[in-house]
Design a protein around this motif. Structure first.
Motif, PDB file in Angstrom:
ATOM      1  N   ASN A  39      40.297  47.199  42.632  1.00 60.81           N
ATOM      2  CA  ASN A  39      41.063  48.181  43.396  1.00 60.81           C
ATOM      3  C   ASN A  39      41.032  47.867  44.881  1.00 60.81           C
ATOM      4  N   ALA A  40      39.883  47.435  45.368  1.00 59.21           N
ATOM      5  CA  ALA A  40      39.734  47.218  46.799  1.00 59.21           C
ATOM      6  C   ALA A  40      40.068  45.795  47.227  1.00 59.21           C
ATOM      7  N   MET A  41      39.724  44.814  46.403  1.00 53.15           N
ATOM      8  CA  MET A  41      39.716  43.438  46.893  1.00 53.15           C
ATOM      9  C   MET A  41      40.669  42.481  46.190  1.00 53.15           C
ATOM     10  N   ALA A  42      41.386  42.904  45.171  1.00 52.60           N
ATOM     11  CA  ALA A  42      42.232  41.961  44.432  1.00 52.60           C
ATOM     12  C   ALA A  42      43.313  41.358  45.313  1.00 52.60           C
ATOM     13  N   THR A  43      44.011  42.179  46.076  1.00 57.33           N
ATOM     14  CA  THR A  43      45.084  41.645  46.911  1.00 57.33           C
ATOM     15  C   THR A  43      44.534  40.795  48.052  1.00 57.33           C
ATOM     16  N   THR A  44      43.382  41.188  48.594  1.00 54.01           N
ATOM     17  CA  THR A  44      42.767  40.407  49.669  1.00 54.01           C
ATOM     18  C   THR A  44      42.370  39.021  49.177  1.00 54.01           C
ATOM     19  N   ILE A  45      41.861  38.953  47.947  1.00 59.53           N
ATOM     20  CA  ILE A  45      41.460  37.663  47.374  1.00 59.53           C
ATOM     21  C   ILE A  45      42.681  36.828  46.999  1.00 59.53           C
ATOM     22  N   SER A  46      43.701  37.460  46.407  1.00 60.32           N
ATOM     23  CA  SER A  46      44.867  36.714  45.939  1.00 60.32           C
ATOM     24  C   SER A  46      45.675  36.123  47.085  1.00 60.32           C
ATOM     25  N   THR A  47      45.701  36.793  48.232  1.00 61.11           N
ATOM     26  CA  THR A  47      46.451  36.265  49.381  1.00 61.11           C
ATOM     27  C   THR A  47      45.618  35.315  50.233  1.00 61.11           C
ATOM     28  N   GLY A  48      44.319  35.175  49.927  1.00 62.64           N
ATOM     29  CA  GLY A  48      43.466  34.270  50.667  1.00 62.64           C
ATOM     30  C   GLY A  48      42.936  34.828  51.968  1.00 62.64           C
ATOM     31  N   ALA A  49      43.085  36.150  52.179  1.00 63.70           N
ATOM     32  CA  ALA A  49      42.578  36.745  53.415  1.00 63.70           C
ATOM     33  C   ALA A  49      41.060  36.658  53.490  1.00 63.70           C
ATOM     34  N   LYS A  78      37.459  35.045  51.193  1.00 64.11           N
ATOM     35  CA  LYS A  78      36.933  34.325  50.042  1.00 64.11           C
ATOM     36  C   LYS A  78      36.374  35.331  49.038  1.00 64.11           C
ATOM     37  N   PRO A  79      36.440  35.009  47.740  1.00 62.99           N
ATOM     38  CA  PRO A  79      36.070  35.986  46.722  1.00 62.99           C
ATOM     39  C   PRO A  79      34.679  36.597  46.896  1.00 62.99           C
ATOM     40  N   LYS A  80      33.647  35.778  47.092  1.00 57.69           N
ATOM     41  CA  LYS A  80      32.288  36.320  47.194  1.00 57.69           C
ATOM     42  C   LYS A  80      32.112  37.156  48.452  1.00 57.69           C
ATOM     43  N   VAL A  81      32.741  36.740  49.544  1.00 61.17           N
ATOM     44  CA  VAL A  81      32.673  37.533  50.778  1.00 61.17           C
ATOM     45  C   VAL A  81      33.354  38.878  50.567  1.00 61.17           C
ATOM     46  N   ALA A  82      34.476  38.867  49.869  1.00 57.52           N
ATOM     47  CA  ALA A  82      35.230  40.100  49.645  1.00 57.52           C
ATOM     48  C   ALA A  82      34.417  41.120  48.846  1.00 57.52           C
ATOM     49  N   ARG A 126      33.354  33.380  26.174  1.00 54.82           N
ATOM     50  CA  ARG A 126      34.195  32.335  25.594  1.00 54.82           C
ATOM     51  C   ARG A 126      35.204  31.810  26.613  1.00 54.82           C
ATOM     52  N   GLU A 127      35.643  32.692  27.495  1.00 58.01           N
ATOM     53  CA  GLU A 127      36.549  32.291  28.563  1.00 58.01           C
ATOM     54  C   GLU A 127      36.054  32.938  29.847  1.00 58.01           C
ATOM     55  N   VAL A 128      35.314  32.195  30.612  1.00 55.72           N
ATOM     56  CA  VAL A 128      34.662  32.740  31.801  1.00 55.72           C
ATOM     57  C   VAL A 128      35.660  32.818  32.953  1.00 55.72           C
ATOM     58  N   VAL A 129      35.717  33.990  33.582  1.00 58.70           N
ATOM     59  CA  VAL A 129      36.496  34.178  34.807  1.00 58.70           C
ATOM     60  C   VAL A 129      35.520  34.622  35.888  1.00 58.70           C
ATOM     61  N   ASP A 130      35.426  33.843  36.957  1.00 60.49           N
ATOM     62  CA  ASP A 130      34.520  34.211  38.043  1.00 60.49           C
ATOM     63  C   ASP A 130      35.165  33.876  39.383  1.00 60.49           C
ATOM     64  N   HIS A 131      34.360  33.854  40.444  1.00 60.90           N
ATOM     65  CA  HIS A 131      34.916  33.655  41.781  1.00 60.90           C
ATOM     66  C   HIS A 131      35.494  32.261  41.981  1.00 60.90           C
ATOM     67  N   THR A 132      35.132  31.318  41.111  1.00 66.98           N
ATOM     68  CA  THR A 132      35.639  29.951  41.274  1.00 66.98           C
ATOM     69  C   THR A 132      37.046  29.768  40.712  1.00 66.98           C
ATOM     70  N   ASN A 133      37.463  30.618  39.782  1.00 70.06           N
ATOM     71  CA  ASN A 133      38.778  30.424  39.159  1.00 70.06           C
ATOM     72  C   ASN A 133      39.603  31.706  39.096  1.00 70.06           C
ATOM     73  N   VAL A 134      39.232  32.714  39.898  1.00 76.31           N
ATOM     74  CA  VAL A 134      39.923  33.998  39.801  1.00 76.31           C
ATOM     75  C   VAL A 134      41.381  33.891  40.204  1.00 76.31           C
ATOM     76  N   GLY A 176      27.198  46.872  41.081  1.00 80.02           N
ATOM     77  CA  GLY A 176      28.284  46.514  40.175  1.00 80.02           C
ATOM     78  C   GLY A 176      29.458  45.911  40.921  1.00 80.02           C
ATOM     79  N   THR A 177      29.743  46.447  42.094  1.00 86.11           N
ATOM     80  CA  THR A 177      30.836  45.927  42.911  1.00 86.11           C
ATOM     81  C   THR A 177      30.564  44.492  43.337  1.00 86.11           C
ATOM     82  N   TYR A 178      29.330  44.193  43.698  1.00 82.51           N
ATOM     83  CA  TYR A 178      29.014  42.854  44.174  1.00 82.51           C
ATOM     84  C   TYR A 178      29.193  41.804  43.078  1.00 82.51           C
ATOM     85  N   LEU A 179      28.882  42.183  41.836  1.00 84.39           N
ATOM     86  CA  LEU A 179      29.058  41.218  40.749  1.00 84.39           C
ATOM     87  C   LEU A 179      30.536  40.898  40.527  1.00 84.39           C
ATOM     88  N   GLY A 180      31.396  41.866  40.799  1.00 87.62           N
ATOM     89  CA  GLY A 180      32.826  41.597  40.756  1.00 87.62           C
ATOM     90  C   GLY A 180      33.408  41.583  39.361  1.00 87.62           C
TER      91      GLY A 180
END
Length: 422
Positions: A29-39, A41-45, A356-364, A232-236
């Motif tokens: 809710n808070a960080m998806a658009t910030t991460i997707s536009t590159g404003a 970095k995922p872990k910082v966000a 089985r299909e990992v999604v994390d800050h490296t491939n979000v 929980g928020t920090y884990l993303g």
């Protein structure tokens, strides 16, 4: 008294576990658009969002009071009822996280509490007027208001941006504004969602006789709920971040700034009024509105439709699971232990499936053949492009070249036919 203290401790721990899932489920809710536009970095966000969620938890207790004092009748509510409500909410959060759907943790909690209360004390124990005015109406109004505001604000932003001589400087400014607006959404999330767990724990303490009726949440409840949602928020919730950032529409920095600002305004206003608003609904509505507000922008309605279906199922699905859990808990201590074992086992199974299909800050932000970018291309091309491809001549290749060599070329009309001798 010992068994009662044990069940009360179990309820508090389970409530904080729900708060933890709420954190990683709603980070998008808070960080998806910030991460997707590159404003950012995922872990910082997500680190920034976690800190502001914790701060927001201390700003108000109005939403907590709505849950602990207003939604259900405190009289006759046992700790087991609240435990069953949390079981329904946690399982729905985990299931929707597994498939990457941004459903409402708030409504999962509301549905679980209503279902368990009805199973225990009947429909009369649910305050229908509070349910309608402070839960259902905001659930419908929030995405509409946030979406319309974001759509018109996006159009205005691009219209004003035409006059800017330096587009790169303007885009850089919007990225900075997007970071600020993302922080505002995180702060608003803490003021609204962290309070829901505070309200649940306070209700459990009142039901257990530890607190007097109509009490506000104690300080230790506020601190523990804030810390749990921040962790929980920090884990993303990377799966949901991918859906919100890439699955609904492709956002530019201007749109991301507008979407987050619109959502934050709606969430903060609802927190002040004590409305148990879904931050997921608000942000999703604003993202879709921002997508429609840009000329040429496309909303992926297939993804949006799946989200709408999940939204509609959240309250009844969590309520049904919670009602069944309350019925099992009614058999005594062994029933409560059975429900706890089922919750732990189901949570572990969902986590194992997710590996089985990992999604994390490296491939979000990655997309593939089944990703969001191709889904957009498919929606843009449609059946017309498919039909054109079906009737187009095949490309030249080894097979077609070999066939061409075996078929004689048509005779030149100016050349007389060769004479054959028998």
């Amino acid at each position: 008294m010992e068994s009662f203290s044990l069940i009360l401790a179990i309820v508090v721990v389970t409530a904080l576990a729900f708060d933890f899932t709420n954190g990683f489920h709603d980070t998008a809710n808070a960080m998806a658009t910030t991460i997707s536009t590159g404003a950012l970095k995922p872990k910082v966000a997500v680190a920034m969002s976690a800190v502001l969620n914790l701060v927001g938890a201390f700003l108000s207790v109005e939403v907590a009071n709505t849950i602990s004092k207003g939604l259900v009748d405190e009289a006759g509510i046992r700790p087991e009822v609240i435990f069953a409500a949390l079981v329904g909410a946690i399982l729905w959060n985990l299931l929707t996280w597994l498939v990457g759907l941004p459903s409402s943790s708030s409504h999962a909690l509301m549905g679980g509490l209503i279902g368990a209360t009805v199973a225990s004390a009947g429909f009369g124990a649910v305050h229908g007027d509070v349910l309608v005015t402070k839960v259902l109406i905001p659930a419908i109004a929030a995405p509409l208001v946030a979406g319309l505001a974001a759509m018109f604000a996006t159009r205005l932003t691009y219209r004003m941006g035409r006059r800017s001589a330096d587009s790169k400087a303007s885009e850089k400014g919007y990225r900075a504004g997007q970071i600020a607006s993302a922080g505002l959404v995180s702060l608003a999330h803490g003021t609204n969602d962290a309070q829901k767990t505070m309200g649940i724990i306070t209700l459990a303490l009142v039901a257990g006789g530890t607190l007097a009726p109509d009490s506000d949440p104690p300080m230790w409840v506020i601190v523990s709920a804030g810390v749990a949602i921040a962790l929980g928020t920090y884990l993303g919730g990377w799966r949901i971040i991918r859906t919100m950032g890439k699955g609904l529409t492709d956002l530019q920095p201007q749109q991301g700034f507008v979407a987050q600002t619109s959502a934050a305004t709606v969430i903060l206003a609802s927190s002040h009024l004590g409305f148990s608003l879904s931050t997921t609904h608000s942000v999703s509505g604003s993202v879709m509105g921002a997508g429609l507000g840009r000329k040429g922008g496309v909303v992926r309605w297939s993804t949006a439709t799946r989200m709408f279906v999940a939204w509609g199922l959240t309250l009844p699905a969590a309520a049904i699971v919670a009602a069944i859990a309350e019925w099992v808990c009614g058999f005594g201590s062994w029933g409560t232990a059975l429900v706890a074992a089922f919750l732990i086992t189901s949570s572990a199974a969902i986590w194992k499936i997710s590996r089985r299909e990992v999604v994390d800050h490296t491939n979000v932000n990655d997309t593939d053949d089944t990703g969001a970018s191709d889904a957009l291309d498919e929606e843009r091309s449609g059946v017309v492009t498919a039909a054109m491809a079906a009737v187009a001549p095949p490309p030249a290749g080894p097979v077609t070249e070999e066939l061409s060599a075996t078929i004689p070329a048509p005779a030149d009309p100016a050349t007389p036919p060769a004479r054959t001798t028998v």
